[in-house]
Design a protein around this motif. Structure first.
Motif, PDB file in Angstrom:
ATOM      1  N   GLY A  30      27.980 -46.955  25.735  1.00 10.38           N
ATOM      2  CA  GLY A  30      27.381 -45.635  25.587  1.00 10.38           C
ATOM      3  C   GLY A  30      26.164 -45.597  24.687  1.00 10.38           C
ATOM      4  O   GLY A  30      25.724 -44.530  24.277  1.00 10.38           O
ATOM      5  N   GLY A  31      25.630 -46.746  24.378  1.00 10.21           N
ATOM      6  CA  GLY A  31      24.424 -46.768  23.549  1.00 10.21           C
ATOM      7  C   GLY A  31      23.246 -47.303  24.339  1.00 10.21           C
ATOM      8  O   GLY A  31      23.372 -47.640  25.518  1.00 10.21           O
TER       9      GLY A  31
ATOM     10  N   ARG B  95      27.001 -40.878  18.065  1.00  8.80           N
ATOM     11  CA  ARG B  95      26.869 -39.798  19.070  1.00  8.80           C
ATOM     12  C   ARG B  95      26.653 -38.438  18.407  1.00  8.80           C
ATOM     13  O   ARG B  95      27.203 -38.145  17.368  1.00  8.80           O
ATOM     14  CB  ARG B  95      28.139 -39.767  19.916  1.00  8.80           C
TER      15      ARG B  95
ATOM     16  N   GLU C 123      30.133 -44.873  18.944  1.00 13.13           N
ATOM     17  CA  GLU C 123      30.821 -43.577  18.849  1.00 13.13           C
ATOM     18  C   GLU C 123      30.334 -42.790  17.636  1.00 13.13           C
ATOM     19  O   GLU C 123      30.104 -41.583  17.719  1.00 13.13           O
ATOM     20  CB  GLU C 123      32.340 -43.800  18.695  1.00 13.13           C
TER      21      GLU C 123
ATOM     22  N   GLY D 127      21.955 -42.822  26.232  1.00 12.59           N
ATOM     23  CA  GLY D 127      22.911 -43.326  25.242  1.00 12.59           C
ATOM     24  C   GLY D 127      22.381 -43.185  23.822  1.00 12.59           C
ATOM     25  O   GLY D 127      21.208 -42.907  23.600  1.00 12.59           O
ATOM     26  N   ALA D 128      23.287 -43.413  22.862  1.00 13.65           N
ATOM     27  CA  ALA D 128      22.890 -43.334  21.453  1.00 13.65           C
ATOM     28  C   ALA D 128      21.877 -44.441  21.143  1.00 13.65           C
ATOM     29  O   ALA D 128      22.126 -45.607  21.446  1.00 13.65           O
ATOM     30  CB  ALA D 128      24.121 -43.497  20.580  1.00 13.65           C
TER      31      ALA D 128
END
Ligand code: SF4
Ligand code: SF4
Lengths: 460, 298
Positions: B178-179, B298, B295, B153-154
């Motif tokens: 997503g991090g 990314r 987001e 993930g970020a």
């Protein structure tokens, strides 16, 4: 003595000043109509009511011309010291040297009120991430950015340690903006442990002697910084003379408070007394003139007390006021609601106590700094408030909350509990923002209810 | 029981008492101190959870912020458990400041003895400090684990004041969005862990070494607080953080005022999350904000 005491509007004052000017009545260099300050943007002045004595006029003009004095001092080659979060210590050091002028950037606290939030300072503070969750002192950030309300000082000092989070955070933000700060520490004043060497402080508290030594070493750093700035030596004799001079101011104020808070009828309104008390912290950038201003005010009050004149009603509810008000108009409002001030604790009670003259001067100032009611426990502060309530015979207490102030969340609770337990007096907690216009009906109702309660209790 | 990182657990343990760093939950219904406008939710939750704790011999608070100092004032009025206020200087560049801290630790020692602890010998303190050096900080009582930073993930750093237990959900949410948290620079994370002790100095004068190491913990409350930025300057790139989440509680002036400065300084995308301590970190609104933030990284 001036004519019969009465509160007048700014317009009435200006007509009176015009008359005096035409008649050639002498005025101090900074004298003149108050209307000129309103025209410069201090529009709240138009909403206030003022005592009609010449002494009060001088007080107001002195207060409202501080910026001019600072700029003149700089032009005359004197160095400016901004003494932040410092209620009466570094100014005593600075004024001991004749080429330094200390001032109190925190005084920007009142700009949002005096300029009725039109100064733009709060918007600047907002843009710097210091929003309305902080106390009104955040206006100071804006004042530094614009440079419009005081000149940027040659040396900036700030006390930290047992201080409010608001100021500590704001000063750090200021430092982050590139204003170098000489930080000095006032540690939390604790009760000495059994058997620990203790020092009695001005005002009656005591502190461990080790803490006094610590603060003294901090003041030693400040002394060196001031010497470097001024190019003069600040030896003990010079400092001792500075302390004597500061004590002169404090003694005048002590007599003024005694008379104003105990005489009936009340000889001087709450608003002028609030301004007078503020002078003790920083001398409004001119210590000698502070003495003249206070002497004149004291002279007026003494004459009024001797003549038995003052403000009605004679049975006004005797109120002890805790914390300064962000909106000056609330002081007028209290009197409109039938109250009068009989004792105050505006966060700097220690700056009104005489500085000890029989101990080495830095030791004396260290003791004084540690006597600050805000660096000890709230219980200590409440204990002092109780003693003052008894001294001045107050009949009720108002704890005025300062919006956003880190100390206000819990202190009212503790002060209220102790005052009720020790004195059995009613306690009212109110919040006073820089402009109270929208809250005026609510505030009036609450103040009137308190006054009623006081009067009903008299008949019990 | 304590929460401030400037309270050395080893010093309490050396007195034969069990240190417990309390990270408030907070306990529902506990209200020694009610919710009050202007009061930091973390300070309140700590006081309430500490007051509700059974088998607590003593509570240690510090002067690192005004809110905690004033919570102490109220606590001593409201509860029977003995409480101690440790004076932690804000300044640090003078000789006198760390000396004051050392004196305060000695005073804390006398308080611990009054609670029933025993005065520690030099050897005993040194042994406990050595044990602490040997153990992984992740094992330390109360301190949240160091994020492993693994995954794809970020990479995000979380910076700020302490996190209550329930606000730790932030880490999961970042992951779900997503991090991945590669640096926990909160007060309850890596930033507040003391540096390893120096074995030689520890043998000579363990208390002095303890005081020196703990006094160097970088914190926002320091004046000036440049050490915090020095620490971040080293740790943010080391962790590979591409964005920073600043978490603070409402009415926490010290962290609140730092956001804009941190933003100007870090030159990294930043997200501010301020919490009233009511578990808002788990709200859809916060989740959406974190999602949008991740987001952008990314
Ligand atoms: S009013 Fe209170 S919070 Fe604001 S600067 Fe003064 S002491 Fe600090
Ligand atoms: S979160 Fe901030 S205000 Fe609250 S206890 Fe910690 S430093 Fe103090």
């Amino acid at each position: 003595m001036s004519e019969t005491p009465r509160q007048i509007t700014l317009q009435e004052w200006d007509r009176q000043v015009e008359f005096w000017q035409a008649a050639g009545v002498p005025q101090p260099a900074y004298g003149g109509p108050l209307g000129r300050h309103a025209a410069d943007g201090d529009t709240r002045l138009l909403q206030l009511r003022y005592d009609n004595s010449r002494a009060a006029l001088r007080l107001w003009n002195f207060l409202l011309t501080e910026e001019d004095r600072l700029r003149a001092a700089r032009e005359a080659g004197r160095k400016l010291v901004g003494t932040m979060k410092d209620l009466g210590t570094v100014p005593v050091l600075a004024y001991s040297l004749d080429n330094l002028v200390a001032f109190y950037p925190d005084g920007a606290w009142w700009i949002p009120c005096v300029m009725e939030v039109n100064s733009g300072l709060l918007q600047i503070a907002d843009s710097l991430g210091v929003d309305e969750s902080f106390c009104p002192v955040r206006a100071m950030l804006g004042a530094f950015v614009t440079g419009a309300h005081f000149p940027i000082p040659d040396l900036l000092t700030c006390s930290v340690g047992a201080t409010c989070d608001d100021f500590s955070a704001i000063a750090q933000r200021l430092s982050g903006l590139g204003h170098p700060i000489l930080w000095w520490e006032i540690p939390h004043r604790r009760i000495p442990d059994p058997g620990e060497e203790a020092t009695e402080l001005p005002g009656g508290f005591s502190a461990p002697a080790s803490l006094v030594r610590f603060v003294r070493s901090e003041l030693e750093r400040l002394r060196r910084a001031l010497e470097e700035l001024s190019g003069q030596t600040l030896d003990d004799d010079t400092l001792r003379r500075g302390i004597v001079q500061a004590n002169h101011v404090r003694a005048l104020l002590a007599r003024l408070r005694d008379l104003a808070f105990t005489a009936t009828p009340c000889p001087m309104p709450a608003l002028e007394m609030l301004i007078a008390e503020m002078l003790a912290i920083h001398f409004c950038s001119d210590q000698d003139e502070t003495i003249v201003v206070l002497q004149e005010l004291l002279g007026e009050v003494t004459l009024r007390v001797a003549a038995g004149t003052g403000y009605s009603p004679a049975d006004a509810a005797r109120i002890f006021w805790v914390n300064p008000v962000a909106d000056l108009q609330v002081m007028n409002l209290l009197e409109d609601c039938g109250g009068r001030i009989c004792g105050t604790e505006y966060l700097f009670a220690h700056a009104l106590d005489p500085i000890p003259e029989t101990v080495p001067p830095l030791e004396a100032l260290a003791q004084m700094a540690l006597a600050d009611p805000m660096v000890g426990s709230t219980t200590d502060r409440a204990t002092r408030i109780v003693a003052e309530i008894r001294r001045f015979g107050a009949e009720a207490v108002i704890v005025s909350r300062i919006p956003g102030a880190s100390h206000c969340a819990l202190e009212g609770e503790i002060i209220g509990e102790l005052v009720r337990a020790e004195c059995g007096l009613p306690v009212l907690e109110i919040e006073v923002p820089p402009l109270t216009d929208a809250l005026r009906p609510t505030l009036s109702t609450r103040l009137q209810a308190l006054v009623e309660t006081v009067k009903n209790r008299r008949n019990r | 029981m304590y929460t401030c990182p400037y309270v050395p657990a080893q010093w309490i343990a050396a007195h034969g008492l069990q240190p417990h760093r309390l990270i408030p939950a907070p306990i529902e219904g506990a209200s020694t101190i009610p919710r009050i406008e202007g009061l930091c939710p973390y300070a309140r939750a700590f006081a309430n959870d500490a007051a509700a704790g059974v088998e607590v011999t003593g509570i240690v608070l510090t002067t690192a912020c005004d809110q905690m100092r004033r919570v102490f004032d109220l606590l001593v009025h409201r509860i029977e458990t003995p409480a101690f206020l440790l004076n932690v200087p804000s300044t640090w560049q003078t000789v006198a400041a760390p000396r004051l801290y050392l004196d305060e630790l000695k005073r804390l020692g006398r308080f611990l003895v009054r609670l029933g602890g025993r005065e520690p010998s030099k050897e005993e303190l040194a042994r406990i400090m050595l044990d602490a050096t040997a153990s992984h900080p992740r094992d330390e009582d109360g301190v949240h684990g160091i994020p492993c930073g693994c995954g794809s993930g970020a990479p995000v750093a979380v910076v700020g004041g302490p996190l209550m237990q329930r606000d730790r959900v932030l880490f999961d949410i970042v992951h779900e969005c997503g991090g991945r948290i590669v640096l926990d620079a909160t007060e309850t994370g890596q930033r507040s862990l003391p540096a390893p002790f120096d074995r030689r100095r520890l043998t000579d004068d363990p208390l002095l070494e303890l005081a020196q190491v703990y006094f160097q913990i970088p914190d926002v409350s320091r004046r000036p607080n440049g050490e915090l930025y020095r620490w971040l300057a080293a740790e943010l790139p080391r962790a590979g953080a591409r964005g920073v989440i600043l978490h603070h509680y409402v009415w926490c002036d010290k962290w609140h005022a730092e956001f804009e400065r941190l933003k100007e300084w870090a030159h990294l995308p930043m997200l501010r999350l301020d919490s009233e301590g009511r578990g808002e970190m788990d709200s859809p609104r916060v989740r959406n904000r974190i999602h949008a933030f991740v987001e952008t990284l990314r």
